[in-house]
Design an enzyme around this catalytic site. Sequence first.
Site, short mmCIF file in Angstrom:
data_model
loop_
_atom_site.label_atom_id
_atom_site.label_comp_id
_atom_site.label_asym_id
_atom_site.label_seq_id
_atom_site.Cartn_x
_atom_site.Cartn_y
_atom_site.Cartn_z
N THR A 8 0.83 -1.21 0.00
CA THR A 8 0.00 0.00 0.00
C THR A 8 0.86 1.27 0.00
O THR A 8 0.46 2.28 -0.57
CB THR A 8 -0.99 0.04 1.20
OG1 THR A 8 -0.25 0.13 2.42
CG2 THR A 8 -1.90 -1.17 1.21
N ASN A 9 2.02 1.21 0.63
CA ASN A 9 2.90 2.39 0.56
C ASN A 9 3.40 2.60 -0.86
O ASN A 9 3.46 3.73 -1.35
CB ASN A 9 4.08 2.25 1.54
CG ASN A 9 3.71 2.68 2.95
OD1 ASN A 9 3.53 3.86 3.22
ND2 ASN A 9 3.56 1.71 3.85
N HIS A 56 8.86 2.92 8.99
CA HIS A 56 8.68 1.98 10.10
C HIS A 56 7.44 2.39 10.90
O HIS A 56 7.27 3.58 11.19
CB HIS A 56 9.92 1.96 10.99
CG HIS A 56 9.84 0.94 12.06
ND1 HIS A 56 10.04 -0.41 11.83
CD2 HIS A 56 9.53 1.04 13.39
CE1 HIS A 56 9.87 -1.09 12.95
NE2 HIS A 56 9.56 -0.23 13.91
C1 GAR Z 1 4.00 -0.90 6.80
O1 GAR Z 1 3.24 -0.75 7.96
C2 GAR Z 1 5.44 -0.56 7.06
O2 GAR Z 1 5.62 0.49 7.98
C3 GAR Z 1 5.95 -1.86 7.64
O3 GAR Z 1 5.34 -2.86 6.88
C4 GAR Z 1 4.08 -2.38 6.40
C5 GAR Z 1 4.06 -2.55 4.90
O4 GAR Z 1 2.80 -2.24 4.39
N1 GAR Z 1 7.37 -1.94 7.57
C6 GAR Z 1 8.13 -2.44 8.54
O5 GAR Z 1 7.67 -2.91 9.57
C7 GAR Z 1 9.62 -2.40 8.28
N2 GAR Z 1 10.35 -2.54 9.50
P1 GAR Z 1 2.59 -2.09 2.83
O6 GAR Z 1 3.25 -3.32 2.17
O7 GAR Z 1 1.12 -2.11 2.65
O8 GAR Z 1 3.22 -0.82 2.39
#
Ligand code: GAR
Length: 215
Positions: free
Chosen positions: A26-27, A122
């Site tokens: 999603t990011n 993070h």
């Molecule tokens: C997000 O919450 C990000 O902050 C976390 O994984 C998720 C990924 O979501 N990252 C970590 O914990 C790294 N240490 P996404 O795949 O939907 O962007």
Amino acid sequence: MIHSKKQSRQVSHNLIIGVLVSGRGTNLQQILDEVESGRLHASVSVVISNCGSAEAISRAKARGIPAIFIDPKAYAATAEYDRAILDVLKNHDVELVVLAGYMKIVSSILIEAYRNRMMNIHPSLLPAFSGLYAQRKALEYGVKISGCTVHFVSEEVDAGPVILQAAVPVEESDTEESLSARILAQEHQIFPKALQLYSDGRLQVVGGRVIIAEG
Ligand code: GAR
């Protein structure tokens, strides 16, 4: 004619980003959306995943962006794996590496090649709750405020120079899912913002701290 720093950057150059992912994406999606809408002055030249089934790969492909799965099992050591990633990043002219839910520890091979040119997001207010399950740890500890952090990547995991943070109040009724969702909404705000600051040339690392120049 006199151009401001911001104007000349936009006119002369579009920041080229490479994104490393492991899962949902999603990011990544938010970054792609902001690039497409013109709010983020950058382009994503490649997406690399360490996980073949990552939803993020389909999100990139849907936008016509090269999305490559590199299987960690095919490499004897992390350094070799990261050398393969580095080759792909260089082949795609990547200037800034973005770790968007990339759940593999990055070795010095990549960190040195992209010193202060690699950002991670993070889901906590670092230095609190680094590592896995940050939202669960925040709930278990009982903090009243958590949030998220964008930082440059350094050798120590989740400990590089902080670029932006957003605070998220923790509610009595929160579950790991509900808190994670509210933090994620803030991640989607601050990550593209940090990328734009970088693209505008406004970030400087001085003595382990990030100085943000006035816009
Ligand atoms: C997000 O919450 C990000 O902050 C976390 O994984 C998720 C990924 O979501 N990252 C970590 O914990 C790294 N240490 P996404 O795949 O939907 O962007």
